[in-house]
Design an enzyme around this catalytic site. Structure first.
Site, PDB file in Angstrom:
ATOM      1  N   LYS A 103     -22.857 -14.010  17.497  1.00 37.60           N
ATOM      2  CA  LYS A 103     -24.147 -14.583  17.115  1.00 37.60           C
ATOM      3  C   LYS A 103     -24.834 -13.779  16.015  1.00 37.60           C
ATOM      4  O   LYS A 103     -25.575 -14.334  15.199  1.00 37.60           O
ATOM      5  CB  LYS A 103     -25.063 -14.670  18.348  1.00 37.60           C
ATOM      6  CG  LYS A 103     -26.360 -15.418  18.111  1.00 37.60           C
ATOM      7  CD  LYS A 103     -26.084 -16.885  17.776  1.00 37.60           C
ATOM      8  CE  LYS A 103     -27.369 -17.668  17.604  1.00 37.60           C
ATOM      9  NZ  LYS A 103     -27.107 -19.061  17.214  1.00 37.60           N
ATOM     10  N   SER A 160     -20.050 -25.679 -10.014  1.00 40.99           N
ATOM     11  CA  SER A 160     -19.889 -25.727  -8.572  1.00 40.99           C
ATOM     12  C   SER A 160     -20.495 -27.026  -8.006  1.00 40.99           C
ATOM     13  O   SER A 160     -20.014 -28.103  -8.298  1.00 40.99           O
ATOM     14  CB  SER A 160     -20.498 -24.488  -7.933  1.00 40.99           C
ATOM     15  OG  SER A 160     -19.893 -24.221  -6.690  1.00 40.99           O
TER      16      SER A 160
END
Length: 330
Positions: free
Chosen positions: A189, A136
Site C-alpha cells: 500500500k 506521448s
C-alpha cells in the site's frame, strides 16, 4: 532591535516585493491569452471551384497543455463536453484539431480519444494539426484523426508509458534527522512513497501496469497509421521525432501550415470554396490570488530546498503527486 531581526525583516520585505513584481508581470504577460474569443466565427477560403453550403461549419478545437483532470491550460470536463456539443451540432461538417501537448494521464487521454472516435461515427472527418509539441498522450489523441498534419518544427511521437516513479529518501532523511512514517495495511500500500524503499515485487507490479498501457497505445498507433503491431512497436520506444522524421516513418501525413490543412480538408472532404470555422478554445483564467499564491509557493519551496538540502524538484514531487500511469513526454 537586533541586527538579526532587522535582517529578517529586510529579507521578508524583499520576498514580498519580488512576489508582487512577479505577479504584476504575470498579469501583464497573460492578458492576451485571457481575452481569447470563445465560439467566434471566422471565414476562410480555398481554391476549389465548388461551394460548401453556408449552413456548414468546421469546428476548430484547440487541445493544449498537460492532459489531466484540470489545470491552467487544460480542462477535461470542458473538452469532453465540447466534443459532445460539436457532435450534436447539425451544422457541423468536421473537426480540425490544433494540439499542443506533452501528453498526460492515461485515463483522461484515452477518454478524449474515445470521445473523438465516437464523434467519427457520424461519418464526419477529423483532421489533426500538431503545433509545437504533440508528444506521448498528445500523439495518442492525434491518432483519432483521419489525417495528421504537423508544423515543420513540431516535436511528436514519444510513444511510451510512465507507470510511476520511486524516490527513496530514507538515507537523506536519516542524515537530516527527519522522521517520516506512514501507517498502512497491505504490504504494497505504501509503495512508491519517498519514506520507504522500492521492492522488486513493487517494481514488477508497476512494470505490469506500464506494459498493459503501452500495448494499448501501440495498438492504437497501428490501427490509426495502417501498420502491423510489430511495425508500430519498432517506432514506439519512447523517443521524440521531428516532423520530418515522423513523416518518413508514417506517423503523420503531411508537413505544412494550419491554413494548408484547412484547405486540404475542405477540398478532400467537402469540395467547397467557402467554409466557416467555429473556434472552441478554453479561456485561461487565473485570479490575482491564484498567481500570488503560486509565487509565494515558489519562494517557500526554494527556501525549504535551501534549508534542508532536498532538491526543489523532489519537494515538488512529494507535495504534488502526479496522476499515474501517464502518456507523458518528460
Amino acid at each position: 532591535m537586533t541586527k538579526k531581526v532587522k535582517s529578517g525583516y529586510i529579507i521578508l520585505a524583499i520576498l514580498v516585493v519580488i512576489a508582487i513584481a512577479a505577479t504584476v508581470h504575470s498579469l501583464i504577460t497573460t492578458k492576451e491569452s485571457v481575452t481569447i474569443n470563445f465560439d467566434s466565427n471566422v471565414e476562410y477560403n480555398t481554391n476549389s471551384s465548388q461551394k460548401l453550403s453556408s449552413k456548414g461549419n468546421i469546428a476548430a478545437l484547440y487541445i493544449e497543455g498537460t492532459i489531466q483532470q484540470a489545470n491552467v491550460d487544460y480542462d477535461q470536463q470542458w473538452l469532453l463536453s465540447t466534443i459532445s456539443t460539436i457532435k450534436n451540432d447539425k451544422k457541423n461538417v468536421g473537426i480540425a484539431i490544433f494540439i499542443n501537448s506533452p501528453g498526460g494521464a492515461v485515463y483522461q487521454t484515452d477518454d478524449v480519444y474515445l470521445a473523438l472516435e465516437d464523434y467519427k461515427t457520424t461519418g464526419r472527418p477529423i483532421y489533426v494539426y500538431q503545433g509545437p509539441m504533440a508528444a506521448s498522450g498528445g500523439y495518442y489523441i492525434s491518432c483519432a484523426g483521419n489525417k495528421i498534419y504537423a508544423n515543420r518544427n513540431t516535436l511528436t511521437g514519444s510513444i511510451g508509458v510512465i507507470a510511476g516513479q520511486s524516490m527513496d529518501l530514507t538515507g537523506l532523511l536519516d542524515k537530516l534527522g527527519i522522521k517520516s512514517e506512514t501507517i498502512y495495511a497491505g504490504k504494497n500500500k505504501n509503495m512508491g512513497n519517498y519514506n520507504a524503499p522500492f521492492t522488486p515485487e513493487q517494481k514488477a507490479i508497476m512494470q505490469s501496469i506500464a506494459d498493459e498501457c503501452y500495448e494499448q497505445f501501440v495498438k492504437i498507433v497501428a490501427k490509426s497509421r495502417n501498420m502491423t503491431y510489430e511495425e508500430a512497436a519498432k517506432l514506439s520506444d519512447g523517443r521524440i521525432y521531428t516532423a520530418q522524421q515522423a513523416l518518413d516513418n508514417g506517423l503523420i501525413d503531411a508537413i505544412g501550415s494550419w491554413d494548408l490543412m484547412l484547405d486540404d480538408m475542405a477540398d478532400a472532404e467537402f469540395e467547397g470554396t467557402n467554409y466557416k470555422i467555429v473556434t472552441y478554445k478554453k479561456v485561461k483564467k487565473q485570479s490575482f490570488m491564484d498567481i500570488m499564491m503560486s509565487k509565494v509557493s515558489d519562494i517557500t519551496k526554494s527556501a525549504a530546498a535551501s534549508k534542508t538540502g532536498i532538491p526543489e524538484k523532489v519537494l515538488e514531487d512529494i507535495n504534488s503527486p502526479s496522476e499515474y500511469p501517464m502518456y507523458l513526454y518528460k
